[in-house]
Write a protein that holds these residues in place. Structure first.
Motif, PDB file in Angstrom:
ATOM      1  N   GLY A 188       0.795  -1.227   0.000  1.00  0.00           N
ATOM      2  CA  GLY A 188       0.000   0.000   0.000  1.00  0.00           C
ATOM      3  C   GLY A 188       0.821   1.267   0.000  1.00  0.00           C
ATOM      4  N   GLY A 189       1.975   1.231  -0.669  1.00  0.00           N
ATOM      5  CA  GLY A 189       2.821   2.417  -0.732  1.00  0.00           C
ATOM      6  C   GLY A 189       3.718   2.625   0.473  1.00  0.00           C
ATOM      7  N   LEU A 190       3.634   1.718   1.451  1.00  0.00           N
ATOM      8  CA  LEU A 190       4.464   1.813   2.654  1.00  0.00           C
ATOM      9  C   LEU A 190       5.420   0.626   2.730  1.00  0.00           C
ATOM     10  CD1 LEU A 190       1.730   2.795   5.289  1.00  0.00           C
ATOM     11  CD2 LEU A 190       3.301   4.331   4.102  1.00  0.00           C
ATOM     12  N   VAL A 191       6.561   0.851   3.367  1.00  0.00           N
ATOM     13  CA  VAL A 191       7.519  -0.232   3.622  1.00  0.00           C
ATOM     14  C   VAL A 191       7.518  -0.516   5.114  1.00  0.00           C
ATOM     15  CG1 VAL A 191       9.963  -0.885   3.616  1.00  0.00           C
ATOM     16  CG2 VAL A 191       8.964   0.248   1.622  1.00  0.00           C
ATOM     17  N   TYR A 192       7.284  -1.788   5.471  1.00  0.00           N
ATOM     18  CA  TYR A 192       7.218  -2.220   6.870  1.00  0.00           C
ATOM     19  C   TYR A 192       8.487  -3.001   7.201  1.00  0.00           C
ATOM     20  CZ  TYR A 192       2.274  -1.011   6.510  1.00  0.00           C
ATOM     21  OH  TYR A 192       1.089  -0.338   6.323  1.00  0.00           O
ATOM     22  N   LEU A 193       9.217  -2.542   8.202  1.00  0.00           N
ATOM     23  CA  LEU A 193      10.468  -3.174   8.608  1.00  0.00           C
ATOM     24  C   LEU A 193      10.308  -3.706  10.034  1.00  0.00           C
ATOM     25  CD1 LEU A 193      14.004  -1.689   7.974  1.00  0.00           C
ATOM     26  CD2 LEU A 193      13.463  -2.870  10.093  1.00  0.00           C
ATOM     27  N   TYR A 194      10.455  -5.026  10.183  1.00  0.00           N
ATOM     28  CA  TYR A 194      10.251  -5.688  11.473  1.00  0.00           C
ATOM     29  C   TYR A 194      11.567  -6.225  12.031  1.00  0.00           C
ATOM     30  CZ  TYR A 194       5.221  -5.803  10.428  1.00  0.00           C
ATOM     31  OH  TYR A 194       3.920  -5.467  10.140  1.00  0.00           O
ATOM     32  N   ASP A 195      11.717  -6.106  13.348  1.00  0.00           N
ATOM     33  CA  ASP A 195      12.846  -6.697  14.056  1.00  0.00           C
ATOM     34  C   ASP A 195      12.282  -7.513  15.213  1.00  0.00           C
ATOM     35  OD1 ASP A 195      15.591  -7.124  14.350  1.00  0.00           O
ATOM     36  OD2 ASP A 195      15.788  -5.557  15.855  1.00  0.00           O
ATOM     37  N   TRP A 196      12.525  -8.839  15.192  1.00  0.00           N
ATOM     38  CA  TRP A 196      12.004  -9.706  16.253  1.00  0.00           C
ATOM     39  C   TRP A 196      12.929  -9.643  17.454  1.00  0.00           C
ATOM     40  CZ3 TRP A 196       8.031  -9.828  13.480  1.00  0.00           C
ATOM     41  CH2 TRP A 196       8.019 -10.264  12.153  1.00  0.00           C
ATOM     42  N   LYS A 197      12.377  -9.477  18.640  1.00  0.00           N
ATOM     43  CA  LYS A 197      13.151  -9.407  19.872  1.00  0.00           C
ATOM     44  C   LYS A 197      12.669 -10.483  20.846  1.00  0.00           C
ATOM     45  CE  LYS A 197      15.397  -5.488  18.902  1.00  0.00           C
ATOM     46  NZ  LYS A 197      16.858  -5.446  18.673  1.00  0.00           N
ATOM     47  N   THR A 198      13.626 -11.216  21.439  1.00  0.00           N
ATOM     48  CA  THR A 198      13.255 -12.208  22.460  1.00  0.00           C
ATOM     49  C   THR A 198      13.618 -11.725  23.856  1.00  0.00           C
ATOM     50  OG1 THR A 198      15.384 -13.327  22.121  1.00  0.00           O
ATOM     51  CG2 THR A 198      13.490 -14.172  20.881  1.00  0.00           C
ATOM     52  N   GLY A 199      14.400 -10.653  23.945  1.00  0.00           N
ATOM     53  CA  GLY A 199      14.789 -10.120  25.241  1.00  0.00           C
ATOM     54  C   GLY A 199      13.936  -8.940  25.648  1.00  0.00           C
ATOM     55  N   ARG A 200      14.424  -8.205  26.617  1.00  0.00           N
ATOM     56  CA  ARG A 200      13.682  -7.051  27.102  1.00  0.00           C
ATOM     57  C   ARG A 200      13.982  -5.821  26.248  1.00  0.00           C
ATOM     58  NH1 ARG A 200      17.189  -3.896  30.118  1.00  0.00           N
ATOM     59  NH2 ARG A 200      19.181  -4.889  30.625  1.00  0.00           N
ATOM     60  N   GLN A 201      13.126  -4.851  26.360  1.00  0.00           N
ATOM     61  CA  GLN A 201      13.291  -3.615  25.607  1.00  0.00           C
ATOM     62  C   GLN A 201      14.405  -2.767  26.218  1.00  0.00           C
ATOM     63  OE1 GLN A 201       9.670  -1.379  25.327  1.00  0.00           O
ATOM     64  NE2 GLN A 201      10.545   0.224  24.039  1.00  0.00           N
ATOM     65  N   VAL A 202      15.294  -2.245  25.372  1.00  0.00           N
ATOM     66  CA  VAL A 202      16.360  -1.355  25.830  1.00  0.00           C
ATOM     67  C   VAL A 202      16.354  -0.097  24.962  1.00  0.00           C
ATOM     68  CG1 VAL A 202      17.816  -3.197  26.759  1.00  0.00           C
ATOM     69  CG2 VAL A 202      18.073  -2.516  24.372  1.00  0.00           C
ATOM     70  N   SER A 203      16.947   0.965  25.488  1.00  0.00           N
ATOM     71  CA  SER A 203      16.885   2.260  24.810  1.00  0.00           C
ATOM     72  C   SER A 203      17.591   2.250  23.456  1.00  0.00           C
ATOM     73  CB  SER A 203      17.494   3.343  25.701  1.00  0.00           C
ATOM     74  OG  SER A 203      18.845   3.033  26.021  1.00  0.00           O
ATOM     75  N   GLU A 204      18.595   1.375  23.290  1.00  0.00           N
ATOM     76  CA  GLU A 204      19.350   1.320  22.041  1.00  0.00           C
ATOM     77  C   GLU A 204      18.532   0.791  20.875  1.00  0.00           C
ATOM     78  OE1 GLU A 204      22.715  -1.117  22.999  1.00  0.00           O
ATOM     79  OE2 GLU A 204      24.035   0.628  23.131  1.00  0.00           O
ATOM     80  N   ASP A 205      17.428   0.106  21.162  1.00  0.00           N
ATOM     81  CA  ASP A 205      16.640  -0.519  20.101  1.00  0.00           C
ATOM     82  C   ASP A 205      16.165   0.513  19.075  1.00  0.00           C
ATOM     83  OD1 ASP A 205      17.020  -2.907  21.381  1.00  0.00           O
ATOM     84  OD2 ASP A 205      15.029  -3.002  22.276  1.00  0.00           O
ATOM     85  N   GLU A 206      15.792   1.690  19.557  1.00  0.00           N
ATOM     86  CA  GLU A 206      15.299   2.731  18.659  1.00  0.00           C
ATOM     87  C   GLU A 206      16.390   3.190  17.689  1.00  0.00           C
ATOM     88  OE1 GLU A 206      12.493   6.291  19.707  1.00  0.00           O
ATOM     89  OE2 GLU A 206      14.559   7.018  19.922  1.00  0.00           O
ATOM     90  N   THR A 207      17.601   3.363  18.201  1.00  0.00           N
ATOM     91  CA  THR A 207      18.715   3.778  17.342  1.00  0.00           C
ATOM     92  C   THR A 207      19.056   2.697  16.334  1.00  0.00           C
ATOM     93  OG1 THR A 207      19.617   5.101  19.167  1.00  0.00           O
ATOM     94  CG2 THR A 207      21.085   4.632  17.324  1.00  0.00           C
ATOM     95  N   GLN A 208      19.008   1.444  16.762  1.00  0.00           N
ATOM     96  CA  GLN A 208      19.282   0.339  15.850  1.00  0.00           C
ATOM     97  C   GLN A 208      18.287   0.336  14.689  1.00  0.00           C
ATOM     98  OE1 GLN A 208      18.864  -3.611  17.516  1.00  0.00           O
ATOM     99  NE2 GLN A 208      20.231  -4.499  15.994  1.00  0.00           N
ATOM    100  N   LEU A 209      17.011   0.521  14.980  1.00  0.00           N
ATOM    101  CA  LEU A 209      16.012   0.583  13.916  1.00  0.00           C
ATOM    102  C   LEU A 209      16.255   1.772  12.996  1.00  0.00           C
ATOM    103  CD1 LEU A 209      12.517  -0.388  15.419  1.00  0.00           C
ATOM    104  CD2 LEU A 209      13.869  -1.637  13.738  1.00  0.00           C
ATOM    105  N   SER A 210      16.707   2.872  13.550  1.00  0.00           N
ATOM    106  CA  SER A 210      16.986   4.050  12.733  1.00  0.00           C
ATOM    107  C   SER A 210      18.145   3.791  11.772  1.00  0.00           C
ATOM    108  CB  SER A 210      17.298   5.254  13.627  1.00  0.00           C
ATOM    109  OG  SER A 210      16.193   5.562  14.461  1.00  0.00           O
ATOM    110  N   VAL A 211      19.137   2.991  12.212  1.00  0.00           N
ATOM    111  CA  VAL A 211      20.225   2.586  11.318  1.00  0.00           C
ATOM    112  C   VAL A 211      19.653   1.726  10.190  1.00  0.00           C
ATOM    113  CG1 VAL A 211      22.347   1.227  11.125  1.00  0.00           C
ATOM    114  CG2 VAL A 211      22.011   2.752  13.082  1.00  0.00           C
ATOM    115  N   TYR A 212      18.743   0.821  10.525  1.00  0.00           N
ATOM    116  CA  TYR A 212      18.100   0.008   9.502  1.00  0.00           C
ATOM    117  C   TYR A 212      17.343   0.879   8.500  1.00  0.00           C
ATOM    118  CZ  TYR A 212      18.955  -4.117  12.450  1.00  0.00           C
ATOM    119  OH  TYR A 212      19.539  -5.125  13.182  1.00  0.00           O
ATOM    120  N   ALA A 213      16.777   1.987   9.005  1.00  0.00           N
ATOM    121  CA  ALA A 213      16.064   2.910   8.124  1.00  0.00           C
ATOM    122  C   ALA A 213      17.009   3.481   7.072  1.00  0.00           C
ATOM    123  CB  ALA A 213      15.431   4.037   8.940  1.00  0.00           C
TER     124      ALA A 213
END
Length: 306
Positions: A188-213
């Motif tokens: 639908g004109g959008l790109v969906y990027l998923y990252d599966w996590k089995t551990g707990r949420q940490v603040s670095e996760d957002e920066t990691q996704l931004s690198v993927y962007a």
């Protein structure tokens, strides 16, 4: 015969190691280089073996990722893998890795056979800990099946899939940056990027996704407005969407530039990516050392007391 060169590159995991301990970073990316060769000296071979070690939580996370990839591959090929089959398979693979580690099979094949930190460093493993690892794997697999992400992916055509569990790289400021994206699709004109996590949420996760962007911008020509970034904490079926904007992209670029600069500043020769151990000091605070793969190298006599 192919000759491998140890060229400088960057990744988020490399960035984390550098910030954790400079000596650990040196051993992982420089001291262990060539340790797979028959002509490697004893120390280099030892560092290569230790570099390829894993821990129980890391093994569990890796097996869950592999299982999710297999589930999606089955979906793509119209060969459904049931929840129960997936649960049995991930437990079977865990037991196989456990045997490899316990029997020392990794000594002949450090990259292909599991070498558990807990076995190597003779840690006691309470039954409760092993049951927790089993629960993590099983509940993570179950959580993926129940997740909104899987429900959405099942509605897509395989032609809309862009990548799945693929290691790839892109150029940033003249440096190769490695990424491994769990799943990406265009719909639908959008790109969906998923990252599966089995551990707990940490603040670095957002920066990691931004690198993927940044990779998505380079690879598929997507923009800030048509890219959706999602961390999926599968055990709890918790989706965390990152609202991408220019500020987050700028933050990721700044992190990468500063990280690359700091890494290169410690090199003997940047063009040759040559490093000297003396420029990569051990940490003064030893709180990270008890869980470090290389602790027997840094503390050959005292590692048991760490």
């Amino acid at each position: 015969m192919i000759e491998f060169r140890n060229n400088f590159s960057w990744s988020f995991s490399r960035h984390r190691k550098f910030n954790t301990c400079k000596r650990q970073y040196y051993y992982h990316y420089y001291g262990s280089w060539g340790g797979w060769e028959e002509t490697a000296d004893e120390e280099t071979r030892k560092l290569f073996q230790l570099k390829n070690m894993t821990t129980l939580p890391m093994l569990a996370g890796s097996l869950v990722h592999d299982m999710i990839s297999a589930i999606l591959e089955g979906l793509k090929n119209r060969h459904e893998i049931t929840v129960r089959s997936a649960e049995r398979e991930v437990i079977k693979l865990f037991k196989q890795a456990w045997r490899q580690s316990k029997n020392g099979e990794w000594k002949a094949s450090p990259k292909r056979k599991a070498n558990l930190f807990e076995h190597y460093y003779e840690e006691s493993l309470p039954e409760e800990q092993l049951l927790e690892i089993k629960d993590t794997m099983v509940e993570s697999v179950q959580g993926f099946y129940l997740s909104d992400a899987f429900v959405f992916i099942k509605t897509l055509s395989p032609t809309e899939w862009l990548t799945k569990e693929k290691l790839d790289a892109f150029d940033f400021d003249g440096t190769k940056v490695w990424v491994k994206l769990d799943f990406v699709a265009r719909h639908g004109g959008l790109v969906y990027l998923y990252d599966w996590k089995t551990g707990r949420q940490v603040s670095e996760d957002e920066t990691q996704l931004s690198v993927y962007a940044l990779y998505a911008f380079s690879r598929w020509g997507t923009g800030v407005d048509n890219l959706r970034l999602l961390d999926i904490y599968v055990r709890k079926q918790l989706p965390v969407s990152v609202r991408l904007n220019k500020a987050l992209v700028g933050k990721a670029e700044k992190v990468m530039k500063e990280s690359m600069r700091e890494m290169k500043e410690l090199l003997e020769d940047v063009s040759e990516n040559r490093a000297s151990i003396d420029k990569f000091p051990m940490v003064e605070e030893t709180k990270v050392c008890p869980r470090c793969f290389f602790k027997e190298i840094c503390y050959p006599e005292e590692w048991r007391e760490l």
